[in-house]
Design a protein around this motif. Structure first.
Motif, PDB file in Angstrom:
ATOM      1  N   GLY A  57    -133.827  38.625  93.276  1.00  0.00           N
ATOM      2  CA  GLY A  57    -133.882  37.797  94.155  1.00  0.00           C
ATOM      3  C   GLY A  57    -134.466  36.590  94.579  1.00  0.00           C
ATOM      4  O   GLY A  57    -135.808  36.862  95.078  1.00  0.00           O
ATOM      5  N   PRO A  58    -134.221  36.152  95.432  1.00  0.00           N
ATOM      6  CA  PRO A  58    -135.024  34.902  95.846  1.00  0.00           C
ATOM      7  C   PRO A  58    -135.229  34.769  97.226  1.00  0.00           C
ATOM      8  O   PRO A  58    -133.994  35.805  97.874  1.00  0.00           O
ATOM      9  CB  PRO A  58    -134.443  33.353  95.931  1.00  0.00           C
ATOM     10  N   ILE A  59    -136.333  35.018  97.966  1.00  0.00           N
ATOM     11  CA  ILE A  59    -136.670  35.174  99.423  1.00  0.00           C
ATOM     12  C   ILE A  59    -136.040  34.677 100.297  1.00  0.00           C
ATOM     13  O   ILE A  59    -136.065  33.391  99.578  1.00  0.00           O
ATOM     14  CB  ILE A  59    -138.140  35.369  98.917  1.00  0.00           C
ATOM     15  N   VAL A  60    -134.890  34.846 101.014  1.00  0.00           N
ATOM     16  CA  VAL A  60    -133.816  33.650 101.907  1.00  0.00           C
ATOM     17  C   VAL A  60    -135.069  33.517 103.127  1.00  0.00           C
ATOM     18  O   VAL A  60    -135.514  32.435 103.918  1.00  0.00           O
ATOM     19  CB  VAL A  60    -132.567  34.642 101.909  1.00  0.00           C
ATOM     20  N   TRP A  61    -135.696  34.757 103.603  1.00  0.00           N
ATOM     21  CA  TRP A  61    -136.297  34.046 105.401  1.00  0.00           C
ATOM     22  C   TRP A  61    -137.443  34.157 104.692  1.00  0.00           C
ATOM     23  O   TRP A  61    -138.152  35.761 105.283  1.00  0.00           O
ATOM     24  CB  TRP A  61    -135.911  35.702 106.251  1.00  0.00           C
ATOM     25  N   PRO A  62    -138.869  34.112 104.487  1.00  0.00           N
ATOM     26  CA  PRO A  62    -140.067  34.272 104.061  1.00  0.00           C
ATOM     27  C   PRO A  62    -140.935  33.905 105.710  1.00  0.00           C
ATOM     28  O   PRO A  62    -140.052  33.118 106.150  1.00  0.00           O
ATOM     29  CB  PRO A  62    -140.377  33.672 102.811  1.00  0.00           C
ATOM     30  N   LYS A  63    -142.214  34.338 105.837  1.00  0.00           N
ATOM     31  CA  LYS A  63    -143.134  34.662 106.687  1.00  0.00           C
ATOM     32  C   LYS A  63    -142.054  32.754 107.999  1.00  0.00           C
ATOM     33  O   LYS A  63    -142.459  33.198 108.846  1.00  0.00           O
ATOM     34  CB  LYS A  63    -143.681  34.629 106.333  1.00  0.00           C
ATOM     35  N   GLU A  64    -142.797  31.969 106.519  1.00  0.00           N
ATOM     36  CA  GLU A  64    -142.185  30.693 107.172  1.00  0.00           C
ATOM     37  C   GLU A  64    -141.080  30.762 108.237  1.00  0.00           C
ATOM     38  O   GLU A  64    -140.831  28.959 108.452  1.00  0.00           O
ATOM     39  CB  GLU A  64    -142.685  29.340 106.294  1.00  0.00           C
ATOM     40  N   ARG A  65    -140.074  31.063 107.638  1.00  0.00           N
ATOM     41  CA  ARG A  65    -138.614  30.345 107.781  1.00  0.00           C
ATOM     42  C   ARG A  65    -138.599  31.629 109.345  1.00  0.00           C
ATOM     43  O   ARG A  65    -137.198  31.071 109.879  1.00  0.00           O
ATOM     44  CB  ARG A  65    -137.854  30.564 106.878  1.00  0.00           C
ATOM     45  N   GLN A  66    -138.759  32.345 109.347  1.00  0.00           N
ATOM     46  CA  GLN A  66    -138.678  33.344 110.247  1.00  0.00           C
ATOM     47  C   GLN A  66    -138.855  32.779 111.952  1.00  0.00           C
ATOM     48  O   GLN A  66    -137.041  33.366 112.846  1.00  0.00           O
ATOM     49  CB  GLN A  66    -139.791  34.916 110.384  1.00  0.00           C
ATOM     50  N   HIS A  67    -139.503  32.055 111.870  1.00  0.00           N
ATOM     51  CA  HIS A  67    -139.152  31.726 113.625  1.00  0.00           C
ATOM     52  C   HIS A  67    -137.254  31.253 114.187  1.00  0.00           C
ATOM     53  O   HIS A  67    -137.204  30.758 115.451  1.00  0.00           O
ATOM     54  CB  HIS A  67    -140.125  30.526 113.137  1.00  0.00           C
ATOM     55  N   GLU A  68    -136.773  30.525 112.939  1.00  0.00           N
ATOM     56  CA  GLU A  68    -135.839  29.964 113.199  1.00  0.00           C
ATOM     57  C   GLU A  68    -134.839  31.248 113.520  1.00  0.00           C
ATOM     58  O   GLU A  68    -133.163  31.237 113.826  1.00  0.00           O
ATOM     59  CB  GLU A  68    -134.771  29.598 111.815  1.00  0.00           C
ATOM     60  N   LEU A  69    -134.618  32.592 113.130  1.00  0.00           N
ATOM     61  CA  LEU A  69    -134.064  33.557 114.122  1.00  0.00           C
ATOM     62  C   LEU A  69    -134.649  33.807 115.348  1.00  0.00           C
ATOM     63  O   LEU A  69    -132.976  34.232 116.731  1.00  0.00           O
ATOM     64  CB  LEU A  69    -134.531  35.052 112.937  1.00  0.00           C
ATOM     65  N   ALA A  70    -135.333  33.067 116.206  1.00  0.00           N
ATOM     66  CA  ALA A  70    -135.936  33.480 117.395  1.00  0.00           C
ATOM     67  C   ALA A  70    -134.007  33.111 118.292  1.00  0.00           C
ATOM     68  O   ALA A  70    -133.942  31.930 117.871  1.00  0.00           O
ATOM     69  CB  ALA A  70    -137.323  32.929 117.892  1.00  0.00           C
ATOM     70  N   GLY A  71    -134.183  33.473 119.016  1.00  0.00           N
ATOM     71  CA  GLY A  71    -133.192  33.121 120.118  1.00  0.00           C
ATOM     72  C   GLY A  71    -132.165  34.391 120.664  1.00  0.00           C
ATOM     73  O   GLY A  71    -132.884  34.919 120.660  1.00  0.00           O
ATOM     74  N   HIS A  72    -130.848  33.795 121.140  1.00  0.00           N
ATOM     75  CA  HIS A  72    -130.064  34.278 122.014  1.00  0.00           C
ATOM     76  C   HIS A  72    -128.667  35.128 121.268  1.00  0.00           C
ATOM     77  O   HIS A  72    -128.011  33.871 120.879  1.00  0.00           O
ATOM     78  CB  HIS A  72    -129.975  34.567 122.984  1.00  0.00           C
ATOM     79  N   TYR A  73    -128.289  36.323 121.171  1.00  0.00           N
ATOM     80  CA  TYR A  73    -127.130  36.593 120.335  1.00  0.00           C
ATOM     81  C   TYR A  73    -125.737  37.113 121.190  1.00  0.00           C
ATOM     82  O   TYR A  73    -126.661  38.678 122.141  1.00  0.00           O
ATOM     83  CB  TYR A  73    -127.288  37.463 119.276  1.00  0.00           C
ATOM     84  N   ALA A  74    -124.976  37.263 120.990  1.00  0.00           N
ATOM     85  CA  ALA A  74    -123.635  38.332 121.846  1.00  0.00           C
ATOM     86  C   ALA A  74    -122.975  38.715 121.079  1.00  0.00           C
ATOM     87  O   ALA A  74    -122.527  37.754 119.636  1.00  0.00           O
ATOM     88  CB  ALA A  74    -123.589  38.033 123.322  1.00  0.00           C
ATOM     89  N   GLY A  75    -122.276  39.274 121.296  1.00  0.00           N
ATOM     90  CA  GLY A  75    -121.192  40.752 120.057  1.00  0.00           C
ATOM     91  C   GLY A  75    -121.217  41.413 120.443  1.00  0.00           C
ATOM     92  O   GLY A  75    -121.458  42.964 121.605  1.00  0.00           O
ATOM     93  N   THR A  76    -120.893  42.519 119.718  1.00  0.00           N
ATOM     94  CA  THR A  76    -120.143  44.483 119.776  1.00  0.00           C
ATOM     95  C   THR A  76    -121.320  45.139 118.013  1.00  0.00           C
ATOM     96  O   THR A  76    -122.051  43.791 117.721  1.00  0.00           O
ATOM     97  CB  THR A  76    -119.253  44.124 119.351  1.00  0.00           C
ATOM     98  N   LEU A  77    -121.066  46.007 118.814  1.00  0.00           N
ATOM     99  CA  LEU A  77    -122.540  46.872 117.860  1.00  0.00           C
ATOM    100  C   LEU A  77    -121.795  48.309 118.175  1.00  0.00           C
ATOM    101  O   LEU A  77    -120.497  48.637 119.310  1.00  0.00           O
ATOM    102  CB  LEU A  77    -123.896  46.783 117.845  1.00  0.00           C
ATOM    103  N   ARG A  78    -121.941  48.865 117.004  1.00  0.00           N
ATOM    104  CA  ARG A  78    -122.253  50.716 117.371  1.00  0.00           C
ATOM    105  C   ARG A  78    -122.903  51.450 116.719  1.00  0.00           C
ATOM    106  O   ARG A  78    -123.380  50.814 116.105  1.00  0.00           O
ATOM    107  CB  ARG A  78    -120.719  50.761 116.396  1.00  0.00           C
ATOM    108  N   ASP A  79    -123.411  52.882 117.463  1.00  0.00           N
ATOM    109  CA  ASP A  79    -124.639  53.433 116.236  1.00  0.00           C
ATOM    110  C   ASP A  79    -123.317  55.181 117.024  1.00  0.00           C
ATOM    111  O   ASP A  79    -122.051  55.186 117.187  1.00  0.00           O
ATOM    112  CB  ASP A  79    -125.279  53.291 117.011  1.00  0.00           C
TER     113      ASP A  79
END
Length: 150
Positions: free
Chosen positions: A31-53
């Motif tokens: 399918g179509p590439i949603v996050w090509p290199k040209e768009r990946q800078h949009e992911l930079a930032g801060h995130y918070a929540g919960t995780l598990r491992d």
């Protein structure tokens, strides 16, 4: 006249199917590439929540992604006697798994966590380590963007 309309509808449907097949073929069948290199800078930032491992079923987490594809992840397990950890490494996008943000281990070993990315990059939903093996225990966990995009 009715047969002509049916033929027209069938022809339009066939062209649409051909167009979708062409997009999938150009991207390796996924399918179509949603996050090509040209768009990946949009992911930079801060995130918070919960995780598990495997070591902890419920962690409070804070994630910082930068545009140079580095991350800092602070996790604090809710279990008594656990201490907060700060993890560092590189991140990348796996389009084969369907727009999956992968956090690598800092020691070069791949795939510490995998996240499904919302279209607006405001939510990272935990999906194992590589977004290929869904686990129902991951579903309540995720990270939301805090503040604005950088």
């Amino acid at each position: 006249m009715k047969a002509g309309k049916q033929l027209l509808i069938l022809a339009l449907w066939g062209m649409a199917q051909f167009a979708v097949a062409q997009v999938a073929t150009e991207n390796g069948g996924y399918g179509p590439i949603v996050w090509p290199k040209e768009r990946q800078h949009e992911l930079a930032g801060h995130y918070a929540g919960t995780l598990r491992d495997h070591a902890c079923e419920n962690m409070i987490a804070r994630l910082a992604l930068d545009k140079a594809h580095h991350y800092v992840l602070t996790v604090d397990c809710s279990e008594q006697g656990s201490r907060a950890r700060t993890l560092r490494g590189d991140w990348w996008i796996d389009e084969i798994a369907g727009s999956c943000l992968i956090l690598n281990h800092g020691d070069g070993e791949e795939k510490r966590f995998g996240f499904r990315i919302s279209d607006d990059a405001n939510l990272l939903s935990l999906d194992g380590s590589d977004c290929n093996a869904a686990d129902e225990r991951d579903s309540p966990h995720g990270l939301k963007r805090t503040g604005s995009k950088r």
